[in-house]
Design an enzyme around this catalytic site. Sequence first.
Site, mmCIF file in Angstrom:
data_model
loop_
_atom_site.group_PDB
_atom_site.id
_atom_site.type_symbol
_atom_site.label_atom_id
_atom_site.label_comp_id
_atom_site.label_asym_id
_atom_site.label_seq_id
_atom_site.Cartn_x
_atom_site.Cartn_y
_atom_site.Cartn_z
ATOM 1 N N LYS A 7 0.862 -1.194 0.000
ATOM 2 C CA LYS A 7 0.000 0.000 0.000
ATOM 3 C C LYS A 7 0.895 1.240 0.000
ATOM 4 C CE LYS A 7 -4.073 0.776 2.182
ATOM 5 N NZ LYS A 7 -5.114 0.853 1.167
HETATM 6 N N1 PMP Z 1 -7.338 -2.561 -3.292
HETATM 7 C C1 PMP Z 1 -6.888 -1.318 -3.051
HETATM 8 C C2 PMP Z 1 -6.149 -0.592 -4.111
HETATM 9 C C3 PMP Z 1 -7.143 -0.710 -1.800
HETATM 10 O O1 PMP Z 1 -6.703 0.516 -1.560
HETATM 11 C C4 PMP Z 1 -7.876 -1.421 -0.832
HETATM 12 C C5 PMP Z 1 -8.182 -0.773 0.500
HETATM 13 N N2 PMP Z 1 -7.176 -0.999 1.435
HETATM 14 C C6 PMP Z 1 -8.317 -2.723 -1.131
HETATM 15 C C7 PMP Z 1 -8.022 -3.262 -2.378
HETATM 16 C C8 PMP Z 1 -9.051 -3.543 -0.111
HETATM 17 O O2 PMP Z 1 -8.141 -3.942 0.874
HETATM 18 P P1 PMP Z 1 -8.610 -4.222 2.371
HETATM 19 O O3 PMP Z 1 -9.724 -5.182 2.300
HETATM 20 O O4 PMP Z 1 -7.389 -4.796 3.015
HETATM 21 O O5 PMP Z 1 -9.012 -2.915 2.962
#
Ligand code: PMP
Length: 333
Positions: free
Chosen positions: A163
């Site tokens: 991220k």
């Molecule tokens: N893809 C992206 C690009 C994101 O920013 C997120 C949000 N964190 C997700 C998928 C979903 O991830 P998560 O379920 O861990 O929040």
Amino acid sequence: MSTEAERRWVYHQGEFVRAGELRLSASVQALHYGTGVFEGIRAYWDADAGVAHLLKGPEHYRRLHDSARLLRLDVTESVEELVAITEELIRRNELRTDVYLRPLAYKLALEPGTPFGVRLRGVSTALSILALPMGAYTRQDGIRAGITSWRRVPDSSLPARAKITGAYANSALAVDEVTAAGYDDAIFLNQHGQVAEASTANVFVVRDGRVATPSADADILLGITRAAVREILGRELALATEERAVTRSELYAADEVFITGTGCEVVPVIELDGRPIGDGAVGPVTAKVRDVYERAVRGALPAYGHWLTPIPLGSAPAAPAAPGEQLARAAGR
Ligand code: PMP
């Protein structure tokens, strides 16, 4: 200090400080080069029990560590310490409501002797964690999505599995494009023309009682909600989620499509590129998954208790008595 937001406690560089007292220079390296990593975590408030439930805290902080390693960010706090700091942050802020937590590790400043330039080594790390009140913010009746013409940044250029703050310019461009066209959110294809993910969520597709989601090599973030939803699908509906390449046309022909993320939770996609998905209403698999997810994250389903770290806050302190009442109490009346 004036506003509530300024009075809120923030964890910053090893201590708790008031948000309004936090000063950062415009020379913060991550601001220039996008060299930061972050997480989005939710804690759900259970008013009856007086408990905040931190959802998958260790999983999020493990991912933060993984992301940080990729950018040579030096996060010295362990996963356990980060969870404990987050608990303390919620307690200090007396957040008796649903909370969104934003840990952010970022390149701060050039260390002495490091020459000016874009680099990962020789730059110090900062870690801040913010907590803010946040309820559900997506439409319960489903969203209208559009495929963006921007492609998801490939793993060979900037790994989507981490991220990384800079990578969110890719998401912002996509959202900007599709919202200008009247859609609620963007779905990305990757360089191979296959479905990757939504702007900040993973994609699931349901057809003839089978469920699929793009696999790890499709240039996606491996969502923590994605894993949670796969657990629900297996446990409640005996459905094993296929991880594989998903094509754009498959989304058009689906019975149901939904997206998952910590922030948006479980959201039905009822229309894609102006075409209704299935019959254009929320489908039964999506409805079931969303219902179980909503109850599980609030601690209502013991079978999913392992997702949660309970943080007891008790009920709100009694409001101070009015001056007249105080006088009466002091006089023993
Ligand atoms: N893809 C992206 C690009 C994101 O920013 C997120 C949000 N964190 C997700 C998928 C979903 O991830 P998560 O379920 O861990 O929040």
